[in-house]
Structures are given as C-alpha cells and as structure tokens.
Design a protein around this motif. Structure first.
Motif, mmCIF file in Angstrom:
data_model
loop_
_atom_site.group_PDB
_atom_site.id
_atom_site.type_symbol
_atom_site.label_atom_id
_atom_site.label_comp_id
_atom_site.label_asym_id
_atom_site.label_seq_id
_atom_site.Cartn_x
_atom_site.Cartn_y
_atom_site.Cartn_z
ATOM 1 N N UNK A 14 7.619 28.689 26.835
ATOM 2 C CA UNK A 14 9.008 28.581 27.283
ATOM 3 C C UNK A 14 9.768 27.558 26.451
ATOM 4 N N UNK A 15 9.069 26.537 25.988
ATOM 5 C CA UNK A 15 9.721 25.511 25.185
ATOM 6 C C UNK A 15 10.202 26.061 23.846
ATOM 7 N N UNK A 107 12.561 26.176 10.773
ATOM 8 C CA UNK A 107 13.700 25.235 10.821
ATOM 9 C C UNK A 107 14.303 25.078 12.208
ATOM 10 N N UNK A 108 14.102 26.056 13.097
ATOM 11 C CA UNK A 108 14.725 25.973 14.421
ATOM 12 C C UNK A 108 14.049 24.966 15.336
ATOM 13 N N UNK A 109 12.902 24.456 14.940
ATOM 14 C CA UNK A 109 12.209 23.471 15.758
ATOM 15 C C UNK A 109 12.766 22.057 15.560
ATOM 16 N N UNK A 289 9.598 36.174 18.075
ATOM 17 C CA UNK A 289 9.885 37.303 18.963
ATOM 18 C C UNK A 289 11.125 37.027 19.808
ATOM 19 N N UNK A 290 11.227 35.818 20.336
ATOM 20 C CA UNK A 290 12.364 35.478 21.185
ATOM 21 C C UNK A 290 13.662 35.447 20.387
ATOM 22 N N UNK A 295 18.831 38.169 18.374
ATOM 23 C CA UNK A 295 19.617 38.254 17.142
ATOM 24 C C UNK A 295 19.179 39.476 16.337
ATOM 25 N N UNK A 296 19.925 40.599 16.420
ATOM 26 C CA UNK A 296 19.528 41.811 15.704
ATOM 27 C C UNK A 296 19.381 41.600 14.198
#
Length: 483
Positions: A14-15, A107-109, A289-290, A295-296
């Motif tokens: 979830x995080x 990079x999103x982390x 996956x999330x 985001x297509x």
C-alpha cells in the motif's frame, strides 16, 4: 499489536501503490476495443499511442492509419509468437525488462523534499565535524623532506626553510617567495594559496599549526610527513548557514546520484518491514502496476518495453540469426536473384598495400596467390605482421572513388595518393570484376539483409495463418477523431 506477515506485506505494498482514480476508470470504460489479435484485445488508445508515437512530425516514412494497422497487427502477432514460445519466462528477459521498467518507477520513490533532507543531514554532519574551530584559508611554502632522505639532506632542507623564514621576517613578499621556492606544484603558482580547509582534512602537524594562527599571522617552519611548511593564514570563518549552502549542496548530491541511493534505502526499508517476504523487485513491480493502472501513457510505455524486447528476441531467433548462419541458403538466394546484385561500373576485388621494402611488393603477391580471398587477411598477418608491422593493407571490393591508390593504379585515374608514413612503397593486387560479384560472399551484407527480409515475410505470413485477427472498422474510423 504485532502484525501478521501477510498484513505487513499488504501494508508495504500500500505504501508503494498509486490508486486508480475514478476518472481513469471512466476513461477506460470509454476506450473501445479496436482489434483482437490472437485472442488478445487491443483498445483504441493503445493503438493511438503507438501510431502517434511512430508517425509524429518529422518522421520521414509516415503512415496512414490504415497502413499502420497492418504493421501494428504484424507486431502484435510476433509478440504472441514470443509468448507462446515462453520467452517471457526467461530470466534474461525478465531481468532486462525489469531494468527498463524500473527506470520509470524508481524516481517516484524520492521527492525533492527527500533530497533536501539528505542535504540537511550532510550539512549537519559537516557542521558537527567543523564545530567551533571553523574553516581556514591558509597559504604555505613547502620544502619536501622525503622518507628516505639522509640526515644531511634533512639538515640542508631545515637550513634552507629557515633562511626563507628569515627573509619573510625581513619583509620579503610571501606570495613571491612561495611561487619561487615552494615545492607544492598545486599551490606554488598561486602564491602558495590552498583551498579552504576544515578539521581532519589534512596532515595533523600542518592542521595544528594552521588552526593556531589568526588571519594575517605566519607560523615558524613546521615539520610534517610531507616536509617543512611555513604557513600564512589568509582568512578564517565559520560554516555558512544551511540556507545559503542548500543549492550547491543539493547540486553536489545530485552529481553523486543521491536519488538512486535514497531509492535503494527506501526499498531496503520496505523489504525489512515485510520480514523478507518482499524483495526490491516485487515492490517495484507493484508500484509499476499501480502507476500503469492510473496512467495509460505509462502503461503503454511499459508494455512497449515488454513487447519490444520479446519481438527483438523472437525475430533474432526466427529470422536474423538463422539467416546470417545459413551459408547454403545465402548462396542459393544469391544464385536465384543474381541479377539484382549486378553493377553498371566495375569493381576491384583485392588489396591496396604499402610496404617499407621493395622486395615485399612481390612477396605479398606470392603470399596470397592461390588462396581463397577470405583467407588473405590471416595469411598476410601471419607472414608479415606477426612480430612487427611490415606492411599496411586495405582489403575489400572497391569502386572508382573508394581508394586513391586503386583509382590510380587499377582504374588509371589521374589522382594524388597520400603517402603512408613509414611505408613509402605502394602496390595493389587483385582482379577487376566488370559485371558483378564472383559469388555471394562479395555482397554478403546485402544478400543477408535481403534473405532476412524474405524470411520475415514468410514468418509473418505463417503467423497470419496461425492466429486470428479481427479489426472493428467502425472503431478504426474514430482513431484520433474522438473527444
């Protein structure tokens, strides 16, 4: 309360999850299926993503939508063939795909706030190290004393540094004396000026003597492991506040790939929190996956990585490698299409070479005469250039204009040949082919490319027979024409 392992895993995932928004769900419902290839549905938006990316402004061979449908279907058929061959289960494929996918996810982390926090931590650590002693900006004059110096040499250096010190006390200019006498090549050209120094950054004897000086004060000669120093303190100051150093600190950390290090630390924390039930890879896959669900564009980019790697490997196995290895098939294809490889102007098949000794002109010809053309290079290398370079050779299939020496000696063109330094004697050996190649090996690159293209056509035709393809013409008409 202690969490169960399964609860920990769910919490960790979830995080890293990005939730699918209601708007994204509605958008998916409004995205009709354009085609079905081998039982796999392709939505209009996926086709549009691929079409628009490969037919953007500036693309030379732009396709219409109808033309691109055929290319896209062929691509999807190759993907299905690779899946049926279970290439996606290969560890080599999975590792390479994960590498591409993770470039988008990692990079999103990390946020800019994380990087700033790391800069603050770095600053606080440095500030604690510096303490109240602050920073110093010294200049010095160094006379080296080497480890193996004799007692007499050490004494001579001591006497010399003392005479420099006395001259400075008498009013000599420190910068001029440093430039003239200092044996520190890094600082001597700059009047002995060193960079700003902080505690625990230099030789202990030098540091102790330097920190004992106030701005404008000069030390007596100081002996360190490097030699004798005379130190002049130029400036002293305390470490500047964090806010004034934040920008250069962040820039420095970015150059050191701080974001990668922070991502790895966060991933390792999540792995640890899961009790080892998760891995870096599983966490990154869950985040991918999330993100893709929400985001297509990202979803199609990741699929492009996945499918592109599969198609490359499947094509390599089915077309490229078999075509390149099958010499008999290449020879047969060449024989069947020989007229295609004919030329209108002659070619010279042979060598242009340069020697030091005139006797080697004939020796080179004797060396290769009677050998297969493909074996010339090895024979010349073993005979003339095994232990030293006796000759320089250019081997190939030359048309007029390709090589000045061949133009002059073979095609009788009035041209200038630039001498090869150290190899003053020029010569050529070979034959002129007037109508075309002797065999397929003369144009093997062209034949291989053409044979690969033919194999690919046969492969696609077979895929078309094996798999069912349906395209909805009504949806096709709406490509790039809907709100």
């Amino acid at each position: 309360m202690k969490m169960k392992p399964q609860s920990i895993i769910k919490a960790a995932l979830l995080l890293v999850a990005c939730q699918l928004s209601p708007a994204a769900a509605v958008a998916q419902q409004a995205d009709p299926v354009l085609m079905t290839v081998a039982g796999q549905s392709v939505t209009r938006s996926e086709f549009e993503y691929s079409y628009n990316k490969n037919n953007a402004d500036g693309v030379i061979d732009r396709k219409t939508v109808d033309e691109y449908v055929e290319l896209f279907v062929n691509y999807k058929l190759k993907v299905q063939a690779a899946l049926d061959a279970r290439l996606d289960t290969l560890s080599s494929f999975q590792a390479e795909f994960a590498q591409y996918r993770d470039q988008q996810v990692r990079p999103t982390f990390v946020t800019d706030a994380d990087v700033e926090a790391e800069a603050r931590r770095f600053y606080d650590q440095r500030a604690a190290n510096i303490g109240d002693r602050g920073l110093i900006h010294p200049a010095h004059i160094l006379l080296r004393v080497y480890q193996k110096a004799t007692d007499a040499e050490r004494e001579a250096t001591r006497v010399r540094i003392d005479s420099i010190y006395q001259a400075l006390l008498g009013g000599a200019d420190f910068g001029q004396m440093a430039t003239r006498f200092s044996q520190d090549p890094g600082s001597a050209p700059y009047g002995g000026l060193l960079p700003w120094i902080e505690p625990n950054q230099t030789l202990q004897e030098f540091e102790d003597a330097a920190y004992a000086l106030q701005a404008g004060e000069m030390s007596k000669p100081v002996l360190s492991a490097a030699g004798y120093h005379i130190i002049l303190m130029k400036e002293r100051r305390q470490l500047a506040p964090f806010d004034s150093l934040k920008a250069p600190l962040i820039k420095m950390l970015e150059r050191r790939n701080v974001r990668d290090h922070l991502v790895n630390a966060k991933l390792d924390t999540l792995v640890s929190q899961s009790g080892g039930q998760l891995t870096r890879g599983s966490i990154l896959a869950a985040r991918a996956d999330s993100m893709a669900a929400a985001d297509p564009e990202l979803r199609y980019l990741i699929r492009e990585y996945h499918d592109g790697l599969l198609v490359y490997e499947m094509t390599n196995r089915t077309v490229w490698e078999p075509a390149a290895r099958d010499e008999q098939a290449l020879a047969t294809y060449y024989k069947k299409h020989k007229k295609k490889y004919a030329w209108t102007e002659p070619r010279f098949k042979g060598i242009a070479y340069h020697v030091k000794d005139a006797a080697d002109v004939a020796a080179v010809k004797r060396c290769v005469k009677g050998l297969k053309y493909a074996d010339w290079n090895e024979a010349l290398r073993n005979t003339f250039n095994r232990d030293s370079i006796r000759i320089r050779v250019e081997k190939g299939l030359f048309k007029q204009g390709d090589n000045a020496l061949i133009d002059k000696q073979v095609f009788k063109v009035d041209t200038t040949v630039t001498p090869v330094e150290g190899f003053p004697i020029d010569a050529t050996f070979g034959k002129v082919l007037k109508k075309g190649p002797e065999d397929y090996t003369d144009v093997k690159g062209l034949v291989t490319a053409d044979w690969q293209e033919e194999l690919e056509r046969q492969w696609v035709a077979d895929l078309r027979r094996r798999y069912t393809v349906t395209v909805d013409p009504a949806v096709l008409k709406t490509v790039n024409k809907h709100q």
